[in-house]
Design an enzyme around this catalytic site. Structure first.
Site, PDB file in Angstrom:
ATOM      1  CG  ASP A 160      -1.735  -1.243   1.376  1.00 12.24           C
ATOM      2  OD1 ASP A 160      -2.376  -1.510   0.251  1.00 12.24           O
ATOM      3  OD2 ASP A 160      -1.738  -1.823   2.434  1.00 12.24           O
ATOM      4  CE  LYS A 215       2.800  -2.128  -4.502  1.00 14.27           C
ATOM      5  NZ  LYS A 215       2.239  -1.845  -3.054  1.00 14.27           N
ATOM      6  N   GLY A 235      -4.288  -4.078  -4.615  1.00 15.79           N
ATOM      7  CA  GLY A 235      -5.258  -3.188  -5.099  1.00 15.79           C
ATOM      8  C   GLY A 235      -4.628  -1.894  -5.397  1.00 15.79           C
ATOM      9  CG  HIS A 236      -1.405  -1.556  -7.709  1.00 11.98           C
ATOM     10  ND1 HIS A 236      -0.422  -1.834  -8.603  1.00 11.98           N
ATOM     11  CD2 HIS A 236      -1.415  -2.135  -6.675  1.00 11.98           C
ATOM     12  CE1 HIS A 236       0.188  -2.925  -8.128  1.00 11.98           C
ATOM     13  NE2 HIS A 236      -0.271  -2.703  -6.641  1.00 11.98           N
ATOM     14  CD  GLN A 265       0.612  -8.878  -2.518  1.00  4.40           C
ATOM     15  OE1 GLN A 265       1.561  -9.403  -2.965  1.00  4.40           O
ATOM     16  NE2 GLN A 265      -0.699  -8.513  -3.001  1.00  4.40           N
TER      17      GLN A 265
HETATM   18  P1  GDP Z   1      -0.363   0.280  -3.926  1.00  3.88           P
HETATM   19  O1  GDP Z   1      -0.984  -0.886  -3.762  1.00  3.88           O
HETATM   20  O2  GDP Z   1       0.942   0.414  -3.256  1.00  3.88           O
HETATM   21  O3  GDP Z   1      -0.642   1.157  -5.315  1.00  3.88           O
HETATM   22  O4  GDP Z   1      -1.201   1.388  -3.050  1.00  3.88           O
HETATM   23  P2  GDP Z   1      -2.661   1.672  -3.201  1.00  3.88           P
HETATM   24  O5  GDP Z   1      -3.108   2.028  -4.332  1.00  3.88           O
HETATM   25  O6  GDP Z   1      -3.408   0.597  -2.266  1.00  3.88           O
HETATM   26  O7  GDP Z   1      -2.706   2.806  -1.991  1.00  3.88           O
HETATM   27  C1  GDP Z   1      -2.308   4.094  -2.397  1.00  3.88           C
HETATM   28  C2  GDP Z   1      -3.130   5.218  -2.094  1.00  3.88           C
HETATM   29  O8  GDP Z   1      -2.603   6.424  -1.765  1.00  3.88           O
HETATM   30  C3  GDP Z   1      -4.037   5.510  -3.415  1.00  3.88           C
HETATM   31  O9  GDP Z   1      -5.319   6.052  -2.847  1.00  3.88           O
HETATM   32  C4  GDP Z   1      -3.564   6.824  -3.718  1.00  3.88           C
HETATM   33  O10 GDP Z   1      -4.165   7.342  -4.612  1.00  3.88           O
HETATM   34  C5  GDP Z   1      -2.889   7.363  -2.744  1.00  3.88           C
HETATM   35  N1  GDP Z   1      -1.578   8.019  -3.029  1.00  3.88           N
HETATM   36  C6  GDP Z   1      -0.849   7.547  -3.789  1.00  3.88           C
HETATM   37  N2  GDP Z   1       0.432   8.329  -3.723  1.00  3.88           N
HETATM   38  C7  GDP Z   1       0.049   9.509  -2.874  1.00  3.88           C
HETATM   39  C8  GDP Z   1       0.642  10.599  -2.581  1.00  3.88           C
HETATM   40  O11 GDP Z   1       1.784  11.181  -2.836  1.00  3.88           O
HETATM   41  N3  GDP Z   1      -0.003  11.452  -1.546  1.00  3.88           N
HETATM   42  C9  GDP Z   1      -1.476  11.193  -1.305  1.00  3.88           C
HETATM   43  N4  GDP Z   1      -2.436  12.148  -0.484  1.00  3.88           N
HETATM   44  N5  GDP Z   1      -2.077  10.169  -1.662  1.00  3.88           N
HETATM   45  C10 GDP Z   1      -1.265   9.238  -2.655  1.00  3.88           C
END
Ligand code: GDP
Length: 425
Positions: free
Chosen positions: A13, A16, A40-41, A224
């Protein structure tokens, strides 16, 4: 630039999806190499939000091919549904999505077993997403799995599936006291997937190596995070695959020598979903504040994430494990408003100070974080156009992290949207 790998440097989370989405236009192929639909991206642009579970984030960019590699476990129903949703948004999928013929399938009995085992473990539950990922990997290594290529052979599939369901039914009822699954209903449903999946199935290792031989570039997208690696993470509170740079080679069938860029994605603070040790966890109001400001609820399950300070002991470990050549720091904006920021630079374990991350659970659970306190920062940084526009204390925080890990920070997230990202000069 042959192969770049994007790795979650913490417990997943990290954001990515957004980084992959930013890099995707610069590459020819984006490839997933491990995990399943438990990832869940989230991708946001303009007013649109889309959560991808299985298909790589590159699918929204014209001219980018997307690969689901042999190391991924695939729920046929979930992938067919995800293809349908993306097409409904107006993005073509056929000809651009390649699914490995060797990838293993997640079947309804894997989900039933996943949930039954978690119930049976009770207080010791791992906190899986219940989507059958772990049991599908178990069957893969037990050499009793069913692969994508099997879907294309209706008669063979009928036989294999019937035998597999009968065996799992015995386990479900005798060991876990669960209901038996309906063999005919499952077989009838799954033999129907052959034509739906067929246009996408290929030897993706050959596809990728051919692409590399032609000078194309590949972005390998980890799901992950490295601290959840089945070998190197906080076992048993881990995922069932290798979300590390080594996993990219085995999960795609490409050689390590093809990789020249390994990007560690680091959230500016720490989060963890489910159970397992988390030395810098904040169970106080600062933790609640981070959860609320950062919207720290699972993209797949909606579960609240545990929140805490940045842990440089853990990050040094994952940096070494993966060989990060650069870092992307996400969600820096979320920390704006804190008077002070704590950063964990060492652990105290049984009265001794160490900077080495212990992967054995009993030792790790005794680790007490040793913090350095840095000044906090405030203000809306979503409009910052360059790193120099960030508050000075935010720049110092980034510098502290980069110096400590001895890895340059090349990308900084200042908001959830694609546009709210700074690329360091
Ligand atoms: P992933 O599984 O690593 O892709 O992460 P997720 O998508 O589950 O969680 C990332 C969350 O953080 C999503 O809702 C993104 O829109 C949000 N997000 C990503 N980068 C940033 C950031 O720089 N700032 C903020 N406030 N939210 C972000």
């Amino acid at each position: 630039m042959p192969v770049s790998v994007v790795i979650g440097a913490q417990w997943g989370d990290e954001g990515k999806g957004k980084v992959v989405d930013l890099l995707a236009p610069q590459v020819d192929v984006v490839a997933r190499y491990q995990g399943g639909a438990n990832a869940g991206h989230t991708i946001m642009w303009g007013d649109e939000t889309f959560v991808l579970h299985l298909i790589p984030s590159g699918i929204f960019h014209d001219g980018t091919s997307c690969v689901i590699g042999n190391g991924v476990v695939i729920d046929p129903a979930a992938i067919v549904e995800e293809i349908r949703q993306i097409e409904a948004l107006g993005y073509p999928v056929e000809d651009r999505l390649k699914i490995s013929h060797n990838a293993h399938l997640i079947m309804p009995y894997h989900k039933a077993l996943d949930q039954a085992r978690e119930r049976w473990r009770d207080a010791e539950a791992i906190g899986t997403t219940g989507r059958g990922i772990g049991p599908a990997y178990v069957d893969k290594f037990a050499r009793s799995g069913i692969r994508v290529v099997d879907l294309l052979d209706r008669d063979g599939l009928r036989k294999k599936l019937t035998a597999a369901i009968e065996e799992k039914n015995d386990i479900l009822s005798a060991v876990y006291g669960s209901e038996r699954l309906d063999v005919d209903a499952i077989v009838d449903e799954y033999v129907e997937f052959d034509q739906l999946i067929d246009p996408y199935v290929t030897d993706t290792s050959a596809f990728l190596n051919d692409a590399l031989a032609q000078g194309q570039s590949v972005l390998a997208e980890g799901a992950q995070g490295a601290l959840l690696d089945v070998d190197h993470g906080t076992y048993p509170y881990v995922t069932s695959s290798h979300p590390t740079s080594g996993g990219a080679c085995t999960g795609l069938g490409i050689p390590p020598t093809a990789i020249d860029r390994i990007i560690g994605i680091v959230k500016a603070y720490s989060t963890r979903v489910g159970n397992g040790p988390f030395p810098t966890e904040l169970t106080d109001e600062t933790g609640d504040w981070l959860r609320a400001e950062g919207h720290e609820f699972g993209a797949t399950t909606g579960r609240p994430r545990r929140c805490g300070w940045l842990d440089l002991v853990a990050l040094n470990y994952t940096s070494r494990l993966n060989g990060f050549t650069e870092l992307a720091i996400t969600k820096l904006d979320v920390m704006a408003g804190l008077d002070e920021i704590q950063v964990c630079t060492a652990y105290e374990i049984d009265g001794k100070t160490t900077t080495r991350f212990p992967t054995d659970l009993r030792t790790l659970s005794r680790a007490r974080p040793v913090y350095e306190t840095l000044p906090g920062f405030s203000g809306d940084m979503k409009e910052a156009a360059t790193v120099a526009d960030l508050p000075k204390a935010a720049q110092s925080y980034l510098q502290f992290v980069s110096d400590h890990l001895n890895v340059p920070i090349t990308t900084i997230g200042t908001g959830p949207k694609r546009e709210q990202t700074l690329v360091a000069a």
